[in-house]
Write an enzyme that holds these catalytic residues in place. Structure first.
Site, mmCIF file in Angstrom:
data_model
loop_
_atom_site.group_PDB
_atom_site.id
_atom_site.type_symbol
_atom_site.label_atom_id
_atom_site.label_comp_id
_atom_site.label_asym_id
_atom_site.label_seq_id
_atom_site.Cartn_x
_atom_site.Cartn_y
_atom_site.Cartn_z
ATOM 1 N N ASP A 146 1.078 -1.302 -0.051
ATOM 2 C CA ASP A 146 0.038 0.118 0.091
ATOM 3 C C ASP A 146 1.312 1.391 0.360
ATOM 4 O OD1 ASP A 146 -2.507 -1.162 0.247
ATOM 5 O OD2 ASP A 146 -2.711 -0.656 2.028
ATOM 6 N N ARG A 196 -0.716 -0.838 -8.360
ATOM 7 C CA ARG A 196 -1.940 -0.376 -8.601
ATOM 8 C C ARG A 196 -2.359 1.028 -8.888
ATOM 9 N NH1 ARG A 196 -3.110 -0.816 -2.436
ATOM 10 N NH2 ARG A 196 -3.686 -3.327 -2.597
#
Ligand code: FDA
Length: 319
Positions: A146, A196
């Site tokens: 992340d 991402r």
């Protein structure tokens, strides 16, 4: 921008408010809309359901801003068990290297693995991430790192660059509100790293991040263009109908088939759209958080959308 966003994101960092909110049982009820449960058993049930409806998953064991070594160790232990459980839910068949995409993935915050533990923190987090990657490689589960607040970006990218050589499937999130996002996409994309692409969820100063919606969106489109033209595998993480439509247009323009990129959305958000995309032949992955440390995650979701905040306040008022 939602005018309440800065205040809600500031609240996300308040330990007093965290204690007050998490003490109210209804808050946990509201969190359940966005969080699959507090235990791994609840998480597994939610994942089984999503896989049954043709969606892939990326599971996040909630926890960040780890301030003690024991907390980081605990996160590693939980992630190792999680990887084993996910592998059982979606066993890979035959030669794993032939699978273009894994249906089960975990998402990891390096702050949860010890990145903020003083000067040694980045090395501790990288070593912990490597431990997870070794188990994930054996289990046939992939990992995405992340993106957290901008003060961690360099250390996070350094960890990903270091480990990507050993684990070529290791992915990382890029936040398009950062002014550096397009450069990051070009550099990561050139190394074939899975990316991402998300808009970004933290409170950032204006010298490092765009604040206006239009600028964040336009950065998203520029980054998406870089990724869709490149050789990598773009992961289009957004609920925004305009970004989704743009990704579909760019996929056609660049002759990318459904297996060449995927959409990603958060658990509990635009579920009907997730289903619609699956039904129209797209790969869709749902980011599924679980665990008892849901406060900061819930606050970021409330900050994103006034309607979410209304839902939370109504639930509190109805107690
Ligand atoms: P945005 O919030 O700008 O909304 C644009 C439009 O989308 C809205 O006008 C509406 O039409 C639609 N929409 C948005 N939310 C909706 C809702 N709840 N219901 C209905 N419609 C809605 N952030 C980060 O900093 N680091 C990370 O690692 C990640 N990881 C991540 C993974 C995945 C899979 C996703 C989807 C998101 C993240 N994020 C993240 C969060 C991300 O940065 C961002 O904060 C949120 O996705 C919100 O941005 P959107 O692109 O969805 O659009």
């Amino acid at each position: 921008m939602n005018p309440l966003r800065p205040a809600i994101l500031a609240a996300a960092g308040s330990s007093r408010l965290r204690r007050a909110v998490t003490r109210v049982p209804v808050s946990a009820g509201v969190a359940r809309r966005f969080v699959a449960g507090e235990t791994r058993a609840e998480l597994v049930a939610a994942v089984r359901n999503l896989l049954g409806y043709g969606r892939m998953v990326s599971v996040d064991f909630l926890g960040e801003n780890t301030t003690e070594r024991a907390m980081a160790d605990n996160a590693v232990t939980e992630y190792l068990a999680l990887i084993d459980d996910l592998a059982l839910l979606a066993p890979t068949r035959g030669d794993r290297s032939a699978d273009p995409v894994r249906p089960v993935e975990v998402s990891v915050k390096l702050s949860a693995l010890g990145q903020a533990l003083g000067a040694a923190g980045p090395a501790i987090a990288t070593a912990n991430l490597r431990t997870l990657c070794l188990r994930a490689a054996e289990a046939g589960v992939w990992i995405t790192v992340d993106a957290e607040d901008h003060t961690t970006t360099d250390a996070t990218l350094a960890a990903v660059y270091e480990l990507h050589r050993e684990f070529p499937w290791l992915a990382v999130a890029v936040q398009t509100y950062l002014r550096r996002a397009e450069t990051e996409c070009r550099e990561l994309g050139a190394r074939g790293i899975r990316i991402r692409l998300c808009k970004g969820a933290y409170r950032e100063p204006e010298d490092v991040a765009y604040h206006r919606h239009a600028e964040v969106d336009s950065s998203y489109l520029r980054c998406l263009d870089v990724l869709m033209r490149g050789a990598g595998y773009p992961m289009v993480a957004t609920h925004d109908p305009e970004m989704i439509a743009a990704a579909q247009r760019m996929a056609v323009d660049n002759a990318c088939g459904p297996g060449d990129f995927e959409f990603q959305m958060l658990y509990g958000i635009r579920t009907a759209e997730q289903r619609r995309l699956v039904e129209t032949g797209h790969a869709v992955r749902v980011y599924v958080p679980y665990g008892s440390q849901w406060y900061s995650y819930l606050m970021r979701r409330l900050a994103e959308r006034p309607a979410n905040l209304g839902f939370f306040l109504r639930a509190l008022a109805e107690r």
